[in-house]
Design an enzyme around this catalytic site. Structure first.
Site, PDB file in Angstrom:
ATOM      1  CB  SER A  18      -0.991  -0.011   1.166  1.00  0.00           C
ATOM      2  OG  SER A  18      -0.356  -0.321   2.386  1.00  0.00           O
ATOM      3  CG  ASP A  31      -3.719  -3.879   5.961  1.00  0.00           C
ATOM      4  OD1 ASP A  31      -4.397  -4.835   6.365  1.00  0.00           O
ATOM      5  OD2 ASP A  31      -2.818  -4.002   5.094  1.00  0.00           O
TER       6      ASP A  31
END
Length: 285
Positions: free
Chosen positions: A99, A168
């Site tokens: 990410s 996350d």
């Protein structure tokens, strides 16, 4: 903490997470004002799918591998596959972007990114991977503590009115992690109410998620959206059957983008009994 994302990079959860993240970035960059992005559990940000770790699980084959072979015709999916190809053109054909890399790829020169990782080995690699990118600041620190310290975001004389926070975590604390997430979201929304917050979560026993969803509807947010991708039937407590994204204050029309993309992902990488859904828990007024 024992979790290493290198074992799972490019799997079905990454596909959902990264398709959603890029669609979100594109929606936010439609306006010219600068953005701030915070990745609370960044990992190392760049992975090799030919590594021993990735080869040991083979999870990428059923995720990005299968999706690249199928390549469903949808702008959000094409955007994601294009980003993966750009990563491989830069870092080699076996690379896969985490990410932080995708944020750096999708956001602009005026935008800034903070990527946090607590595990020393992963944090050292994260810093090395982005040492040449002045827009990405790597922090060896707890991501939830960073939400308190860095929000509302200000870098130098620039105050960032807009942006996103990606949460996350590895869920090693399992259901207790949801308590931490809700607390962090509630606190962050008070200090940066205009931010967009995105939470990835695993789906094993669906009923165990219901208290998390109920508490999410009480957050002081304009809207709360769910996007889920199940690649296995929703009947096994022993494996991760799918995953979801909880989006707090999502940008306009992102729900429509995901609603049309997720069924195509389901058909491309899911087995018999796979499913997907996009649902408002709290619809904007």
């Amino acid at each position: 903490m024992n979790y290493r994302h290198a074992f799972h990079a490019g799997n079905h959860a990454d596909v959902l997470k990264h398709v959603t993240l890029l669609a979100l970035c594109d929606a936010l960059t439609a306006k010219p004002t600068p953005l701030f992005a915070l990745d609370t559990h960044a990992g190392r940000g760049l992975y090799a799918l030919d590594s021993a770790s990735a080869q040991r699980t083979g999870e990428a084959e059923g995720g990005i591998g299968r999706l690249m072979a199928e390549a469903p015709k949808h702008p959000a999916i094409a955007r994601y596959l294009s980003a993966v190809r750009a990563c491989r053109a830069e870092h080699g054909n076996a690379s896969y972007p985490g990410s932080p890399w995708l944020l750096g790829h999708a956001l602009r020169e005026q935008d800034r990114i903070a990527a946090c990782e607590l595990m020393p080995e992963e944090a050292t690699q994260l810093e090395a991977n982005f040492a040449a990118n002045p827009r990405v600041a790597a922090h060896t620190r707890d991501g939830y503590a960073a939400m308190k310290a860095l929000l509302p975001p200000r870098i130098g004389t620039t105050r960032f009115a807009r942006g996103l926070v990606l949460i996350d975590p590895p869920y090693e604390a399992q259901l207790e992690e949801f308590d931490t997430i809700i607390g962090a979201l509630r606190d962050a929304l008070v200090r940066w109410p205009q931010g967009t917050y995105v939470v990835w979560y695993p789906i094993k026993r669906r009923r165990s998620l219901l208290p998390f969803f109920r508490r999410a509807t009480t957050l002081p947010a304009k809207g709360v959206l769910l996007a889920e991708l199940m690649v296995h039937p929703d009947d096994s407590p022993l494996r991760m059957n799918g995953s979801g994204m909880l989006l707090v204050n999502p940008p306009w029309q992102l729900d429509q983008t995901l609603q049309s993309a997720l069924p195509l992902l389901q058909r491309a990488i899911g087995e018999a009994g796979a499913a997907s859904r996009t649902e408002w828990l709290k619809r904007p007024a």
